[in-house]
Enzyme design. Structure first.
Site, PDB file in Angstrom:
ATOM      1  N   SER A  64      -1.436   0.722   7.448  1.00 25.36           N
ATOM      2  CA  SER A  64      -2.337   1.306   6.470  1.00 25.36           C
ATOM      3  C   SER A  64      -1.808   2.624   5.951  1.00 25.36           C
ATOM      4  O   SER A  64      -0.986   3.278   6.579  1.00 25.36           O
ATOM      5  CB  SER A  64      -3.719   1.515   7.089  1.00 25.36           C
ATOM      6  N   LYS A  65      -2.290   2.989   4.776  1.00 24.44           N
ATOM      7  CA  LYS A  65      -1.836   4.219   4.132  1.00 24.44           C
ATOM      8  C   LYS A  65      -2.225   5.442   4.941  1.00 24.44           C
ATOM      9  O   LYS A  65      -1.587   6.468   4.859  1.00 24.44           O
ATOM     10  CB  LYS A  65      -2.463   4.328   2.740  1.00 24.44           C
ATOM     11  N   ARG A  66      -3.258   5.294   5.733  1.00 24.58           N
ATOM     12  CA  ARG A  66      -3.758   6.455   6.471  1.00 24.58           C
ATOM     13  C   ARG A  66      -2.713   7.066   7.393  1.00 24.58           C
ATOM     14  O   ARG A  66      -2.702   8.258   7.613  1.00 24.58           O
ATOM     15  CB  ARG A  66      -4.997   6.071   7.283  1.00 24.58           C
ATOM     16  N   GLY A 100       0.318   7.446   6.842  1.00 24.07           N
ATOM     17  CA  GLY A 100       1.318   8.212   6.106  1.00 24.07           C
ATOM     18  C   GLY A 100       2.733   7.696   6.257  1.00 24.07           C
ATOM     19  O   GLY A 100       3.670   8.402   5.938  1.00 24.07           O
TER      20      GLY A 100
END
Ligand code: ZN
Length: 469
Positions: A241-243, A245
């Site tokens: 996920s983008k979370r 980074g």
């Protein structure tokens, strides 16, 4: 660009190339709330860096433009009105308040939010009333009219036969009150008008595809082929996920991965060429790409494997190209503007796995001091601190005697000295390398390190380290 989106684009691209098709770039920007400034530029740049060129798109043009959805607003509204006439959609004037009340009524007895399904209230409005309210300029949306019962099926080329009960699907909004379409509608209209034959997308769309098919069927349009792709996982439990980074193409470029290695690696995330090959060039990927090789199960993003692959690609670059790509990483290191980058690159190319390893690999050239004397321990060469002390004591005068400082003279002089020194050459070189770098692993042997450091610094470090012994 998220790695998952890039993989979807890559599979489209490989499939189009393999079958002499056309790869189209369409910008889907009708969700104004999710609009991110600069995102479109990132899409262009990423596709370009990865070598995926599109035949049609906003910048290249083409027969089926415009290729930006926000510029196609009138087209969607026209088709939505036709869909209303065909019974596949209807105007809805429900206020926000009514919809909220509806959601509350459908909440569970304990107040938990249950499935919010629109109650088709406006489907039954009299024609005259609809006409009157539209003429009065009342705000409205257009909703899809999903049958109350029945089942819809289609064959996905990866997941096989998919059936969904209409009772599980809501009357989604196709045109919002701002006149813009939702993805649900825009993608169908555009895919039809742009003659899209194959739709590759994430498996989260598997169960919404029947409602898109319903639109195709109502218009009597031919449905495209669907290829839903498995999830990319961080580990067995978590999606990439983008979370975190570290799921974007840019994150990997910043870490010093080459675009060609990233493309190669993500091609293998959920697809296999059917043999054991892991390193495939773009041309080889195109030749091998086959939908039959796409897996249904999620694949785990394995960064060590990407690192390994990247090292292979780094080794294959010409020395000039390696150096060109390495320069930004020297610039971030302590050797910035102090060393000949090409000389460093010649040592690092066969050792670096990712370019961001470079600063750490070269920083010792500018950063030298206290280190643990246990580093001298080497069982194979029979070296310990005492042997190192004796070896360095003997070696220093020989190094001082080297007049013309070059890799060749250093090599010849130290080798000649080793013959008569009473030490094994390996003991001298091991002790010397540790003494001038203070590191267990370095981008080259003692000769290369002497050469890089220059005579005064080499001697200063040899004496300093001897003192510490
Ligand atoms: Zn309504």
């Amino acid at each position: 660009m998220h790695i998952g989106n890039l993989r979807t684009a890559l599979y489209c691209y490989l499939y189009a190339r393999r079958h002499k098709g056309i790869f189209i770039l369409r910008i889907e920007d009708t969700d104004q709330e999710r609009f991110v400034p600069g995102a479109t530029e990132i899409i262009y740049q990423t596709l370009q860096e990865c070598g995926m060129t599109h035949e049609e798109g906003p910048d290249t043009g083409g027969k089926y433009g415009p290729y930006v959805q926000s510029q196609r607003k009138d087209i969607y509204l026209r088709y939505a009105k036709r869909l209303v006439q065909l019974g596949g959609a209807y105007y809805c004037f429900c206020s926000k308040e009514r919809l909220e009340t509806l959601a509350e009524e459908q909440s569970g007895a304990n107040g938990e939010k249950t499935y919010k399904k629109y109650d088709k209230h406006c489907l039954h409005l009299p024609k005259e009333e609809i006409k009157r309210r539209l003429a009065a300029g009342e705000p409205y949306v257009i909703r899809q009219n999903i049958p109350l019962s029945g089942t819809s099926s289609y064959t996905d080329l990866v997941f096989g036969e998919i059936s969904v009960d209409f009772s599980d699907i809501e009357d989604n909004i196709l045109i919002k009150s701002d006149g813009l379409p939702t993805y649900n509608f825009a993608n169908v209209v555009d895919d039809h008008l742009m003659k899209i034959s194959h739709v590759f997308r994430g498996s989260e769309y598997l169960s919404s595809t029947p409602k898109y098919n319903l639109i195709y069927d109502t218009f009597k349009w031919e449905r495209p082929q669907y290829i839903h792709l498995p999830l990319i996982m961080r580990d067995a439990q978590h999606k990439l996920s983008k979370r975190h980074g570290d799921a974007n193409f840019d994150d990997f470029i910043k870490k010093g991965y080459l675009p060609e290695a990233i493309v190669n690696y993500i091609a293998l995330l959920g697809w296999s060429p059917g043999d054991n090959r892991e390193k495939l060039s773009f041309a080889e990927l195109i030749a091998a790409f086959d939908i039959a090789g796409i897996s249904k199960s999620g694949s785990i993003f394995d960064e060590p494997k990407l690192r390994w692959l990247n090292a292979q690609y780094l080794k294959e670059l010409s020395p000039e190209e390696f150096n060109r790509r390495a320069i930004p990483f020297y610039e971030q290191s302590k050797v910035k503007n102090k060393y000949d980058y090409a000389k460093l690159s010649a040592l690092l190319q066969s050792r670096a796995e990712i370019l961001s390893d470079i600063p750490d690999a070269v920083d010792f050239l500018e950063e030298f001091g206290d280190f643990d004397n246990a580093l001298y321990l080497n069982q194979k060469q029979k070296v310990d601190a005492a042997v190192a002390k004796a070896a360095l004591t003997a070696l220093i005068p020989a190094v001082e005697a080297i007049s013309d400082w070059s890799l060749t003279t250093i090599h010849d002089s130290v080798s000649a000295f080793a013959e008569t020194s009473g030490f094994k050459k390996g003991q001298l070189l091991w002790s010397a390398r540790i003494a001038v770098t203070g590191r267990a692993s370095t981008p080259g042997g003692a000769f290369e390190m002497f050469d890089l450091l220059g005579k005064p610094e080499t001697l200063r470090r040899l004496k300093y380290s001897l003192e510490r012994l």
